[in-house]
Design a protein around this motif. Structure first.
Motif, short mmCIF file in Angstrom:
data_model
loop_
_atom_site.label_atom_id
_atom_site.label_comp_id
_atom_site.label_asym_id
_atom_site.label_seq_id
_atom_site.Cartn_x
_atom_site.Cartn_y
_atom_site.Cartn_z
N UNK A 39 10.72 12.49 -15.80
CA UNK A 39 10.22 13.79 -15.34
C UNK A 39 10.27 13.89 -13.82
N UNK A 40 9.78 12.86 -13.14
CA UNK A 40 9.76 12.87 -11.67
C UNK A 40 11.17 12.89 -11.10
N UNK A 41 12.02 12.01 -11.62
CA UNK A 41 13.39 11.91 -11.12
C UNK A 41 14.17 13.21 -11.33
N UNK A 42 14.01 13.81 -12.50
CA UNK A 42 14.74 15.04 -12.79
C UNK A 42 14.24 16.21 -11.94
N UNK A 43 12.94 16.26 -11.72
CA UNK A 43 12.40 17.33 -10.86
C UNK A 43 12.93 17.19 -9.43
N UNK A 44 12.92 15.94 -8.94
CA UNK A 44 13.43 15.71 -7.58
C UNK A 44 14.90 16.04 -7.49
N UNK A 45 15.67 15.57 -8.47
CA UNK A 45 17.12 15.79 -8.43
C UNK A 45 17.45 17.26 -8.57
N UNK A 46 16.59 18.02 -9.26
CA UNK A 46 16.81 19.46 -9.39
C UNK A 46 16.79 20.14 -8.04
N UNK A 47 15.80 19.79 -7.22
CA UNK A 47 15.71 20.37 -5.88
C UNK A 47 16.84 19.87 -4.97
N UNK A 48 17.19 18.58 -5.12
CA UNK A 48 18.27 18.02 -4.30
C UNK A 48 19.60 18.70 -4.62
N UNK A 49 19.89 18.86 -5.90
CA UNK A 49 21.14 19.50 -6.30
C UNK A 49 21.18 20.95 -5.85
N UNK A 50 20.05 21.61 -5.92
CA UNK A 50 20.00 23.00 -5.46
C UNK A 50 20.38 23.10 -3.99
N UNK A 51 19.90 22.14 -3.19
CA UNK A 51 20.23 22.12 -1.76
C UNK A 51 21.70 21.78 -1.53
N UNK A 52 22.20 20.79 -2.28
CA UNK A 52 23.61 20.37 -2.13
C UNK A 52 24.56 21.49 -2.54
N UNK A 53 24.25 22.16 -3.64
CA UNK A 53 25.10 23.25 -4.10
C UNK A 53 25.15 24.36 -3.06
#
Length: 252
Positions: A39-53
């Motif tokens: 849960x924690x990793x996916x939430x973090x990666x969601x925000x990171x991917x949003x920034x990278x995209x």
């Protein structure tokens, strides 16, 4: 999906914990830790991917892919602690696989050179190769221990380490490929892959979703066999010392 619906899905985790406790499997702690980490990793990666995209910077994309490869290599290296430079060999294998697959897809114009395509597909390729690497390392160690006498006989008769280990290596590669091949045989009949179902749920045309899934199926099959063969060839020499003798020390 609403927060309420997501919260209700925790009943699946609760069911897993109850079953583990009922049968005294002792997996309750591991299940809870795994779910919390996911849960924690996916939430973090969601925000990171949003920034990278949003950045659409290929250098940033490359660094992110290298991070995924590094994490995967460190995870698999735990399976072969006594194999010299195992982490580096796994890392090199994953890098080669990623370069080959992305070079073909981007070079032939199969996918656009955008972060929203490169990163998810790279994640599936690296993840699949990570599992294959883990299976290969585990199986190769087991095969070497089981067929130790056979290897020693070949060496004692003047055979080279390559001649002695090749049959064992082939067996390990074939065994590591079985889950991938069996999975591809039943795709669409037994299992509906996540990428395809995700697009369909999002409202995409099923035929378009199938086309993207076929791209992943073809890519994963090739990346799997490259991973198994290349990693096996890199590990094999490490099983012998400078005098071309099999290392008899048990591999953990």
């Amino acid at each position: 999906m609403s927060i309420l619906a997501l919260s209700l899905s925790l009943c699946f985790v609760l069911l897993a914990v109850v079953l583990s406790r009922s049968f005294k499997l002792g997996l309750e702690k591991d299940v809870l830790i795994a779910m919390i980490r996911a849960a924690v990793q996916l939430l973090i990666i969601g925000y990171v991917l949003n920034a990278i995209f949003g950045l659409e910077n290929l250098w940033v994309v490359g660094l992110f892919v290298l991070l995924m490869i590094t994490v995967a290599a460190l995870n698999v290296s735990k399976k072969g602690k006594n194999i010299p430079q195992i982490t580096l060999k796994i890392f090199a294998t994953l890098v080669v696989v990623e370069i080959i697959t992305q070079a073909i897809m981007l070079g032939l114009g199969i996918i656009p050179a955008h972060a929203r395509y490169i990163i998810p597909i790279s994640g599936m390729i690296i993840g699949n190769s990570m599992v294959l690497s883990s299976l290969l390392v585990t199986r190769l160690k087991s095969e070497v221990q089981l067929r130790q006498r056979e290897i020693i006989v070949v060496l004692s008769m003047g055979g080279t380490p390559r001649q002695a280990i090749l049959p064992v290596l082939k067996s390990a590669v074939r065994s590591s490929m079985i889950p991938t091949i069996d999975g591809q045989k039943t795709i669409g009949l037994v299992q509906l892959p996540g990428m395809m179902t995700g697009q369909i749920i999002a409202g995409a045309d099923p035929i378009t979703a199938v086309r993207f899934q076929l791209l992943i199926v073809f890519t994963l099959m090739t990346s799997a066999i490259i991973t198994s063969i290349l990693l096996g060839l890199l590990i094999a020499p490490s099983l012998f010392n400078n005098q071309q003798q099999l290392l008899l020390k048990p591999l953990e």
